[in-house]
Scaffold this motif. Structure first.
Motif, PDB file in Angstrom:
ATOM      1  N   PHE A  24       0.846  -1.199   0.000  1.00 53.66           N
ATOM      2  CA  PHE A  24       0.000   0.000   0.000  1.00 53.66           C
ATOM      3  C   PHE A  24       0.877   1.242   0.000  1.00 53.66           C
ATOM      4  O   PHE A  24       1.887   1.314   0.712  1.00 53.66           O
ATOM      5  CB  PHE A  24      -0.896  -0.028   1.241  1.00 53.66           C
ATOM      6  N   SER A  25       0.487   2.230  -0.806  1.00 50.24           N
ATOM      7  CA  SER A  25       1.281   3.463  -0.900  1.00 50.24           C
ATOM      8  C   SER A  25       0.379   4.629  -1.266  1.00 50.24           C
ATOM      9  O   SER A  25      -0.642   4.451  -1.943  1.00 50.24           O
ATOM     10  CB  SER A  25       2.360   3.317  -1.978  1.00 50.24           C
ATOM     11  N   ASP A  26       0.750   5.834  -0.814  1.00 54.44           N
ATOM     12  CA  ASP A  26       0.020   7.023  -1.249  1.00 54.44           C
ATOM     13  C   ASP A  26       0.882   8.284  -1.165  1.00 54.44           C
ATOM     14  O   ASP A  26       0.353   9.390  -1.064  1.00 54.44           O
ATOM     15  CB  ASP A  26      -1.256   7.222  -0.434  1.00 54.44           C
ATOM     16  N   LYS A  27       2.180   8.125  -1.227  1.00 56.63           N
ATOM     17  CA  LYS A  27       3.060   9.292  -1.200  1.00 56.63           C
ATOM     18  C   LYS A  27       2.791  10.208  -2.388  1.00 56.63           C
ATOM     19  O   LYS A  27       2.889  11.437  -2.281  1.00 56.63           O
ATOM     20  CB  LYS A  27       4.528   8.845  -1.202  1.00 56.63           C
ATOM     21  N   ASP A  28       2.440   9.605  -3.528  1.00 59.63           N
ATOM     22  CA  ASP A  28       2.183  10.384  -4.734  1.00 59.63           C
ATOM     23  C   ASP A  28       0.775  10.968  -4.776  1.00 59.63           C
ATOM     24  O   ASP A  28       0.434  11.712  -5.694  1.00 59.63           O
ATOM     25  CB  ASP A  28       2.395   9.506  -5.975  1.00 59.63           C
ATOM     26  N   GLY A  29      -0.065  10.601  -3.798  1.00 55.23           N
ATOM     27  CA  GLY A  29      -1.370  11.219  -3.679  1.00 55.23           C
ATOM     28  C   GLY A  29      -2.497  10.570  -4.446  1.00 55.23           C
ATOM     29  O   GLY A  29      -3.662  10.842  -4.158  1.00 55.23           O
ATOM     30  N   TRP A  30      -2.198   9.709  -5.423  1.00 57.02           N
ATOM     31  CA  TRP A  30      -3.277   9.102  -6.216  1.00 57.02           C
ATOM     32  C   TRP A  30      -3.423   7.587  -6.059  1.00 57.02           C
ATOM     33  O   TRP A  30      -4.533   7.068  -6.298  1.00 57.02           O
ATOM     34  CB  TRP A  30      -3.107   9.430  -7.709  1.00 57.02           C
ATOM     35  N   PRO A  31      -2.390   6.818  -5.721  1.00 54.89           N
ATOM     36  CA  PRO A  31      -2.557   5.348  -5.723  1.00 54.89           C
ATOM     37  C   PRO A  31      -3.712   4.829  -4.864  1.00 54.89           C
ATOM     38  O   PRO A  31      -4.429   3.912  -5.273  1.00 54.89           O
ATOM     39  CB  PRO A  31      -1.207   4.842  -5.210  1.00 54.89           C
ATOM     40  N   ALA A  32      -3.920   5.412  -3.683  1.00 49.47           N
ATOM     41  CA  ALA A  32      -4.981   4.927  -2.800  1.00 49.47           C
ATOM     42  C   ALA A  32      -6.371   5.256  -3.327  1.00 49.47           C
ATOM     43  O   ALA A  32      -7.369   4.681  -2.872  1.00 49.47           O
ATOM     44  CB  ALA A  32      -4.806   5.504  -1.395  1.00 49.47           C
ATOM     45  N   MET A  33      -6.462   6.167  -4.296  1.00 46.57           N
ATOM     46  CA  MET A  33      -7.761   6.489  -4.873  1.00 46.57           C
ATOM     47  C   MET A  33      -8.401   5.265  -5.522  1.00 46.57           C
ATOM     48  O   MET A  33      -9.626   5.125  -5.554  1.00 46.57           O
ATOM     49  CB  MET A  33      -7.616   7.605  -5.912  1.00 46.57           C
ATOM     50  N   GLY A  34      -7.573   4.371  -6.066  1.00 47.94           N
ATOM     51  CA  GLY A  34      -8.095   3.163  -6.695  1.00 47.94           C
ATOM     52  C   GLY A  34      -8.825   2.282  -5.700  1.00 47.94           C
ATOM     53  O   GLY A  34      -9.877   1.699  -6.015  1.00 47.94           O
ATOM     54  N   THR A  35      -8.297   2.188  -4.490  1.00 48.68           N
ATOM     55  CA  THR A  35      -8.959   1.400  -3.451  1.00 48.68           C
ATOM     56  C   THR A  35     -10.275   2.057  -3.049  1.00 48.68           C
ATOM     57  O   THR A  35     -11.297   1.381  -2.887  1.00 48.68           O
ATOM     58  CB  THR A  35      -8.043   1.258  -2.226  1.00 48.68           C
ATOM     59  N   PHE A  36     -10.262   3.387  -2.892  1.00 49.77           N
ATOM     60  CA  PHE A  36     -11.508   4.092  -2.564  1.00 49.77           C
ATOM     61  C   PHE A  36     -12.570   3.834  -3.631  1.00 49.77           C
ATOM     62  O   PHE A  36     -13.727   3.522  -3.321  1.00 49.77           O
ATOM     63  CB  PHE A  36     -11.274   5.597  -2.423  1.00 49.77           C
ATOM     64  N   ASP A  37     -12.186   3.977  -4.891  1.00 50.96           N
ATOM     65  CA  ASP A  37     -13.150   3.798  -5.976  1.00 50.96           C
ATOM     66  C   ASP A  37     -13.774   2.411  -5.959  1.00 50.96           C
ATOM     67  O   ASP A  37     -14.991   2.262  -6.115  1.00 50.96           O
ATOM     68  CB  ASP A  37     -12.463   4.020  -7.329  1.00 50.96           C
ATOM     69  N   TYR A  38     -12.923   1.394  -5.796  1.00 49.07           N
ATOM     70  CA  TYR A  38     -13.460   0.039  -5.834  1.00 49.07           C
ATOM     71  C   TYR A  38     -14.375  -0.250  -4.645  1.00 49.07           C
ATOM     72  O   TYR A  38     -15.436  -0.864  -4.800  1.00 49.07           O
ATOM     73  CB  TYR A  38     -12.335  -0.991  -5.911  1.00 49.07           C
ATOM     74  N   ILE A  39     -14.005   0.186  -3.463  1.00 46.64           N
ATOM     75  CA  ILE A  39     -14.886  -0.022  -2.314  1.00 46.64           C
ATOM     76  C   ILE A  39     -16.211   0.713  -2.528  1.00 46.64           C
ATOM     77  O   ILE A  39     -17.290   0.189  -2.233  1.00 46.64           O
ATOM     78  CB  ILE A  39     -14.216   0.427  -1.005  1.00 46.64           C
ATOM     79  N   ASN A  40     -16.137   1.920  -3.092  1.00 44.74           N
ATOM     80  CA  ASN A  40     -17.346   2.703  -3.349  1.00 44.74           C
ATOM     81  C   ASN A  40     -18.229   2.030  -4.400  1.00 44.74           C
ATOM     82  O   ASN A  40     -19.442   1.853  -4.199  1.00 44.74           O
ATOM     83  CB  ASN A  40     -16.967   4.117  -3.800  1.00 44.74           C
ATOM     84  N   MET A  41     -17.628   1.620  -5.527  1.00 41.28           N
ATOM     85  CA  MET A  41     -18.441   1.018  -6.587  1.00 41.28           C
ATOM     86  C   MET A  41     -18.964  -0.358  -6.197  1.00 41.28           C
ATOM     87  O   MET A  41     -20.072  -0.738  -6.585  1.00 41.28           O
ATOM     88  CB  MET A  41     -17.628   0.937  -7.887  1.00 41.28           C
ATOM     89  N   ARG A  42     -18.181  -1.108  -5.440  1.00 45.15           N
ATOM     90  CA  ARG A  42     -18.648  -2.417  -4.983  1.00 45.15           C
ATOM     91  C   ARG A  42     -19.753  -2.272  -3.927  1.00 45.15           C
ATOM     92  O   ARG A  42     -20.628  -3.125  -3.814  1.00 45.15           O
ATOM     93  CB  ARG A  42     -17.486  -3.215  -4.397  1.00 45.15           C
ATOM     94  N   THR A  43     -19.718  -1.187  -3.167  1.00 40.69           N
ATOM     95  CA  THR A  43     -20.721  -0.951  -2.114  1.00 40.69           C
ATOM     96  C   THR A  43     -21.966  -0.273  -2.653  1.00 40.69           C
ATOM     97  O   THR A  43     -23.098  -0.684  -2.360  1.00 40.69           O
ATOM     98  CB  THR A  43     -20.121  -0.078  -0.992  1.00 40.69           C
ATOM     99  N   ASN A  44     -21.769   0.781  -3.461  1.00 45.64           N
ATOM    100  CA  ASN A  44     -22.876   1.655  -3.863  1.00 45.64           C
ATOM    101  C   ASN A  44     -23.180   1.664  -5.354  1.00 45.64           C
ATOM    102  O   ASN A  44     -24.165   2.274  -5.772  1.00 45.64           O
ATOM    103  CB  ASN A  44     -22.577   3.091  -3.411  1.00 45.64           C
ATOM    104  N   GLY A  45     -22.330   1.023  -6.155  1.00 44.02           N
ATOM    105  CA  GLY A  45     -22.564   0.965  -7.585  1.00 44.02           C
ATOM    106  C   GLY A  45     -21.933   2.099  -8.365  1.00 44.02           C
ATOM    107  O   GLY A  45     -21.564   3.142  -7.823  1.00 44.02           O
ATOM    108  N   TYR A  46     -21.830   1.890  -9.681  1.00 42.38           N
ATOM    109  CA  TYR A  46     -21.160   2.832 -10.564  1.00 42.38           C
ATOM    110  C   TYR A  46     -21.883   4.172 -10.650  1.00 42.38           C
ATOM    111  O   TYR A  46     -21.247   5.232 -10.671  1.00 42.38           O
ATOM    112  CB  TYR A  46     -21.028   2.228 -11.967  1.00 42.38           C
ATOM    113  N   GLU A  47     -23.214   4.167 -10.703  1.00 45.26           N
ATOM    114  CA  GLU A  47     -23.956   5.417 -10.854  1.00 45.26           C
ATOM    115  C   GLU A  47     -23.710   6.347  -9.669  1.00 45.26           C
ATOM    116  O   GLU A  47     -23.579   7.560  -9.836  1.00 45.26           O
ATOM    117  CB  GLU A  47     -25.456   5.136 -11.007  1.00 45.26           C
ATOM    118  N   PHE A  48     -23.653   5.759  -8.475  1.00 41.90           N
ATOM    119  CA  PHE A  48     -23.374   6.592  -7.307  1.00 41.90           C
ATOM    120  C   PHE A  48     -21.951   7.152  -7.385  1.00 41.90           C
ATOM    121  O   PHE A  48     -21.720   8.330  -7.072  1.00 41.90           O
ATOM    122  CB  PHE A  48     -23.547   5.776  -6.017  1.00 41.90           C
ATOM    123  N   HIS A  49     -21.003   6.318  -7.809  1.00 37.35           N
ATOM    124  CA  HIS A  49     -19.621   6.796  -7.998  1.00 37.35           C
ATOM    125  C   HIS A  49     -19.588   7.980  -8.950  1.00 37.35           C
ATOM    126  O   HIS A  49     -18.988   9.021  -8.671  1.00 37.35           O
ATOM    127  CB  HIS A  49     -18.741   5.663  -8.540  1.00 37.35           C
TER     128      HIS A  49
END
Length: 430
Positions: free
Chosen positions: A190-215
């Motif tokens: 896991f890394s986020d020094k560059d500020g964007w890598p962890a965004m991928g994890t957020f997106d997937y948890i969000n889309m898996r939880t709430n769906g693409y339209e909510f994202h």
């Protein structure tokens, strides 16, 4: 304050002035010689940098009239952070950027040249690709070049050694991570020094939880960050964090991917090029992935994060001030839109997937073919948090917010309230 934020603060001062000048340093005056196409490149990592050099060299060999491509490569993160100033300054004729919202944002600001005339002659691109290359005004601005899906990557040999199986649900994922910890592995690199890598994890948890339209609506500022559905995303992520590398805000994605290559970690949520660039050629066959696991059965694994990269014309470029220069720049884009151009690039960078159906996929590696299947079977395709929303909201709010969450995952209420407050201010200016 993270190093990322410190750099951003510095960029607001002197750095913000010098970077556009640096990016435009290759320009040859108004229109140049008409034969030389200046290119602003964010491909600063060794593998894509070499692959683009080979593609541009191939173009020059077949181009009529002695046309050349003059590339100015800038650090990837620096390029992204300063793109707004760059495009309003003295940019190169052509520059590398992203599809979707990030492209539409600059098209709306009249910082991009309309290339709808080129799209009339393009072939091999799907309707979905054209849609991702189209601005809010219905005109096309991007020539897509490749895409790459995000997933959970691992080494086959590590899974075989310990008898691990790819998890299908979040509970399976956490159980696997727990076992990896017992086996003395860091479960999730896991890394986020560059500020964007962890965004991928957020997106997937969000889309898996709430769906693409909510994202999509959340990224567009149409949903409140204080909504219980967003809180649920951070609450779920908080369950995953104990199995992730500690000190993520001080680690680059290259360092995190290297731990996967060295068999020190068991899994990592990345885009295809990221672990691929850290694996020597002799070990490429040992790299594998599985889709991010199911959280809410209603949404299953419908959505796949698969960013599209491509080329655009900068409206304010001083190198496009005469017809000959514009003709040369468009000639390069027309060639880059061919399957041949993608084949040359992917021969030297097998960590991406061609967007054109004219490209030759017969030489694809097993993991590339698996990546094609992953995206082909997706019901929805997202572009990534920092591409699906306004660039100022991503850079000014979400980078810091996610880094703060990683440092202190307990104060979700304070976090989402702060995000929502800033979101209202930023989106109100649209």
């Amino acid at each position: 304050m993270s190093r990322r934020n410190l750099l951003r603060g510095a960029a607001a001062g002197a750095g913000a002035i010098t970077l556009p000048a640096l990016l435009a340093a290759c320009g040859g005056g108004p229109g140049g010689d008409g034969k030389t196409v200046t290119m602003g490149s964010n491909a600063s990592d060794p593998v894509p940098k070499k692959a683009f050099a080979e593609a541009f060299r191939a173009y020059e060999k077949q181009a009529k009239g002695g046309r050349k491509v003059e590339v100015n490569t800038v650090n990837h993160e620096g390029f992204q952070e300063n793109i707004n100033r760059y495009l309003q300054g003295k940019p190169e004729s052509v520059f590398m950027w992203f599809a979707g919202y990030r492209m539409q944002f600059f098209a709306k600001k009249n910082l991009l040249h309309d290339i709808s005339d080129l799209w009339e002659g393009y072939s091999g691109f799907s309707d979905a690709l054209k849609e991702q290359s189209t601005g809010a005004d219905g005109k096309q601005y991007l020539t897509p070049y490749y895409y790459y899906p995000w997933a959970v990557f691992h080494r086959k040999s590590v899974f075989e050694k310990y008898g691990y199986e790819a998890p299908e649900t979040l509970d399976d994922y956490l159980a696997l991570a727990k076992q990896m910890k017992k086996d003395k592995l860091v479960p999730i690199a896991f890394s986020d020094k560059d500020g964007w890598p962890a965004m991928g994890t957020f997106d997937y948890i969000n889309m898996r939880t709430n769906g693409y339209e909510f994202h999509k609506n959340l990224m567009a500022g149409k949903e409140a960050w204080t909504d219980r559905r967003v809180r649920e995303v951070f609450d779920t992520w908080r369950r995953v964090l104990p199995y992730c590398h500690e000190g993520a805000n001080g680690r680059t994605w290259q360092e995190a991917a290297a731990t996967l290559q060295k068999r020190q970690s068991g899994m990592a949520v990345f885009g295809l090029p990221h672990p691929g660039q850290q694996f020597p050629e002799a070990e490429q066959d040992d790299l594998d992935f599985f889709p991010f696991p199911v959280i809410n059965p209603e949404h299953g694994q419908d959505a796949v994060e698969a960013p599209i990269d491509g080329f655009l014309l900068a409206a304010k470029s001083r190198d496009l001030k005469n017809d000959k220069a514009m003709e040369s720049a468009k000639d390069l884009l027309k060639w880059l839109a061919t399957g041949e151009a993608e084949d040359i690039y992917l021969k030297h960078d097998p960590n991406n997937i061609a967007v054109s159906d004219k490209a030759d996929t017969s030489a694809y590696s097993p993991i590339q073919k698996k990546a094609v299947d992953l995206v082909s079977n997706a019901k929805q395709i997202s572009q990534f948090l920092d591409r699906d929303t306004r660039p100022d909201f991503s850079s000014r709010v979400m980078i810091r917010a996610i880094q703060e969450f990683i440092n202190n995952p307990k104060d979700v209420d304070g976090l989402v309230n702060d995000i929502e407050r800033q979101k209202k201010t930023i989106f109100a200016s649209d």
